[in-house]
Scaffold this active site. Structure first.
Site: not given
Ligand SMILES: [Zn+2]
Length: 275
Positions: A2-3, A113
């Protein structure tokens, strides 16, 4: 990962659920490394009974500002998700941390993850953290003159420089490729070689791609969900990042190429973005 637009969308969806709420319980599952600092015991002790005054964002970090003046920073990395749920909703094995709120709701942190991290910082630690991150691209304080001086004052390859969070906050692979393509600037050029005009155009395009993505609640490639569990709708609006090699450029028809720049795959139109 995500940015800025995705993290800001998560922030906006969490804020109405969390602002003013008191943390009644803190639970960390078996994967305790999701808490980076302090140790889990202290993390729990300092969080319990504190009130979340507001949900903020700095770069790609979500911030929980607390009544104690401590600040929780959350970095979602690849697959981290923060959501507000009813405690009766069953949690799967990927939920590593959860907070009970005094109104009976639960804040759940799920991360398949396991690269995401939570930290609890004192006011002083937060000030140091804040100083370590570059300016926010959507804030008006970042003027074209300032951005030009930042670029021209460094001899760095553009793409990795834009991804460097100490240089500029919140931009990652997707929006760097989009902004450079739309500005017609090759990502391998050196920052010090850009004209003032090019610097201004680049800032303008960075702002356009970020604010447009924000309007469409971020880009979901696979995992990203907002605080309500909804995917973003910006993917179809990307002009270069989502294209395949040899697809014709939307502007000039030249086949798109992919280069490895600073170890990141980068899509380029060799005609629109001359070196
Ligand atoms: Zn082109």
């Amino acid at each position: 990962m995500p940015e800025l637009p995705e993290v800001e969308t998560v922030r906006r969806t969490l804020q109405p659920h969390l602002a003013g709420r008191t943390i009644a319980g803190v639970h960390v599952g078996e994967y305790q490394r999701c808490v980076a600092t302090p140790d889990v015991e202290e993390f729990r002790e300092r969080l319990i009974d504190s009130r979340i005054t507001r949900v903020g964002r700095r770069g790609k970090f979500i911030l929980l500002h607390l009544s104690t003046s401590d600040v929780v920073t959350i970095h979602l990395r690849m697959t981290g998700e923060v959501s507000i749920v009813d405690p009766v909703v069953p949690a799967d094995a990927h939920v590593h941390l959860w907070l009970d709120l005094e109104n009976g709701k639960q804040v759940r942190y799920r991360d398949v993850r396991k690269f995401g991290r939570w930290s609890l910082l004192t006011e002083n630690q937060y000030a140091i953290f804040d100083d370590s991150i570059g300016p926010e691209p959507l804030e008006p304080e970042l003027t074209a003159e300032k951005f030009t001086a930042m670029l021209q004052g460094r001899k760095r390859i553009l793409k990795p420089l834009l991804l460097d969070q100490q240089f500029l906050a919140g931009v990652g692979n997707i929006y760097a490729d989009e902004a450079l393509y739309r500005a017609g600037i090759h990502p391998r050029r050196h920052s010090c070689d850009l004209s003032a005009n090019e610097c201004e155009r680049l800032l303008h395009e960075i702002r356009l791609v970020l604010s447009s993505a924000l309007e469409h609640r971020g880009t979901t490639l696979r995992d990203y969900r907002d605080g309500n569990g909804e995917p973003g709708e910006n993917l179809s609006r990307l002009q270069i990042y989502s294209r395949s090699v040899d697809d014709p450029c939307h502007r000039c028809g030249t086949p798109i190429v992919r280069e490895l720049i600073g170890q990141r795959g980068t899509k380029i139109c060799p005609t629109c973005q001359p070196i």
